[in-house]
Write an enzyme that holds these catalytic residues in place. Structure first.
Site, PDB file in Angstrom:
ATOM      1  N   GLY A  47       0.873  -1.175   0.000  1.00  0.00           N
ATOM      2  CA  GLY A  47       0.000   0.000   0.000  1.00  0.00           C
ATOM      3  C   GLY A  47       0.912   1.228   0.000  1.00  0.00           C
ATOM      4  CG  ASP A 236      -0.081   2.034  -5.685  1.00  0.00           C
ATOM      5  OD1 ASP A 236      -1.238   1.607  -5.844  1.00  0.00           O
ATOM      6  OD2 ASP A 236       0.682   1.643  -4.784  1.00  0.00           O
TER       7      ASP A 236
HETATM    8  O1  MRU Z   1       0.529  -4.126  -4.567  1.00  0.00           O
HETATM    9  P1  MRU Z   1      -0.063  -3.353  -3.427  1.00  0.00           P
HETATM   10  O2  MRU Z   1      -0.899  -4.179  -2.523  1.00  0.00           O
HETATM   11  O3  MRU Z   1       0.976  -2.547  -2.689  1.00  0.00           O
HETATM   12  O4  MRU Z   1      -1.015  -2.310  -4.134  1.00  0.00           O
HETATM   13  C1  MRU Z   1      -1.700  -1.395  -3.309  1.00  0.00           C
HETATM   14  C2  MRU Z   1      -2.689  -0.586  -4.043  1.00  0.00           C
HETATM   15  O5  MRU Z   1      -2.774  -0.621  -5.254  1.00  0.00           O
HETATM   16  C3  MRU Z   1      -3.530   0.350  -3.236  1.00  0.00           C
HETATM   17  O6  MRU Z   1      -4.787   0.506  -3.813  1.00  0.00           O
HETATM   18  C4  MRU Z   1      -2.819   1.712  -3.187  1.00  0.00           C
HETATM   19  O7  MRU Z   1      -1.532   1.596  -2.669  1.00  0.00           O
HETATM   20  C5  MRU Z   1      -3.560   2.716  -2.431  1.00  0.00           C
HETATM   21  S1  MRU Z   1      -3.596   2.311  -0.755  1.00  0.00           S
HETATM   22  C6  MRU Z   1      -3.726   3.544   0.243  1.00  0.00           C
END
Ligand code: MRU
Length: 350
Positions: A47, A236
């Site tokens: 995240g 992200d």
């Molecule tokens: O691969 P991840 O689990 O790190 O991806 C996370 C996401 O895509 C979330 O939707 C994003 O980081 C926003 S979280 C506050």
């Protein structure tokens, strides 16, 4: 009720190992930067805002035992920052946090090494404290978009586990619940690594929110049947024109939302904006290993030798985004113009 995803404890980093959820709530101790790098890469901590915090704490972990003069210290800090920066490429919060650590060094290199270490530690605390404030600020702006009887679709996990302790998209829902609004949530399982089924389910149950799991290919039917009327997701990296990189599958949800005339909202702190990128076309997208599609939690579901295409993120074009909720307010199209305020906000923070 709030959980702390990652924190500094005595002389190490302690984080919830998210790969073990929902079966077990296990805390992992990272005592060196190799284990922290591994934790980020393997999505034990994940995240965008949470990996920003992990990166800052990792930078401190990597220099805290340094003995020697300022030149050697700078070399070690730069090496640690480069190494942690190689863990995952898409979430800009990781690089934003590392840049903050580097800039603390740059501004204070006239001081003794031990004092700089102390200032670097204080910066990690500041980043965590800011996360607590920005997530709650986004929630208090975003809650205005939720009405009684809404039914909200979300994708991936944009909750407490993706931040220090509250969430971005899910933070808005937590605030709506605190404000006693009546609403329900549908959430995608989010293949391949099931951040929805494993993590969002775990969080929404803890918060006693009326929530229903669907698999990714059910979103169209749920919309067609009128079972959801709004979409909230995290991000992200957001480019200056409002293009949004988020977990793979977000773009499909945005396309479906447009087709069904459902508003599609993105919730992200200002630290997730990369104003140096004109559009989402140049956002670096992480590609992950084939085994994540061939296996699900230790069970093989496809032939081992099959070719696999596994981008971890996609980019939703700004024209599909109804509004972006940030800690600097809610922004609407045309984003090239409205997001100039985010640029200003960022400059004022320097
Ligand atoms: O691969 P991840 O689990 O790190 O991806 C996370 C996401 O895509 C979330 O939707 C994003 O980081 C926003 S979280 C506050």
């Amino acid at each position: 009720m709030n959980i702390e995803t990652i924190r500094w404890r005595d002389n190490h980093i302690e984080l919830i190992d998210q790969t073990k959820l929902p079966e077990k709530l296990v805390f992992l101790k990272c005592r060196d930067i190799k284990s922290l790098h591994d934790a980020i890469k393997m999505l034990k901590v994940r995240g965008a805002p949470a990996i920003g915090i992990a990166a800052a704490l990792g930078a401190y972990l990597g220099i805290k035992n340094f003995k020697g003069g300022i030149t050697g210290f700078e070399k070690q800090l730069n090496g640690v920052i480069k190494y942690i920066g190689s863990s995952r490429p898409t979430a800009v919060n990781l690089f934003w946090a590392l840049e903050r650590m580097k800039s603390v060094f740059d501004k204070n290199k006239k001081y003794p090494v031990e004092k700089i270490k102390k200032l670097l530690f204080e910066e990690t605390t500041a980043i965590i404290e800011e996360d607590k404030i920005t997530t709650r600020r986004m929630a208090s702006y975003g809650v205005s978009l939720i009405k009684n009887n809404d039914s909200i679709l979300t994708h991936c996990n944009a909750g407490a586990l993706a931040t220090f302790d509250y969430g971005t998209a899910l933070g808005v829902l937590y605030k709506a619940r605190e404000d006693k609004k009546r609403f329900r949530v549908f959430f995608d399982e989010t293949r391949p690594l099931l951040q929805g089924a494993r993590l969002t389910a775990w969080e929404l149950l803890r918060h006693k929110i009326d929530a229903t799991l669907i698999c990714d290919n059910m979103a169209a039917v749920v919309m067609r049947k009128g079972l959801v009327n709004k979409v909230f997701v995290g991000a992200d990296r957001i480019a200056a024109n409002g293009d949004v990189a988020n977990k793979i599958g977000t773009y499909s949800v945005a396309c479906l939302a447009r087709l069904h005339k459902i508003p599609f909202y993105v919730v992200a702190p200002v630290s997730t904006f990369d104003m140096s990128l004109e559009s989402g076309a140049t956002i670096p997208i992480e590609f992950r290993k084939p085994h994540e599609l061939i296996w699900i939690k230790g069970i093989q579901v496809a032939p081992k030798d099959i070719k696999v295409y596994n981008p971890a993120f996609d980019v939703t074009p700004n024209e599909l985004v109804s509004a972006i909720v940030t800690d600097a307010g809610i922004f609407r199209p045309p984003y090239k113009k409205s997001l100039l305020k985010v640029k200003e906000f960022k400059l004022n923070q320097l």
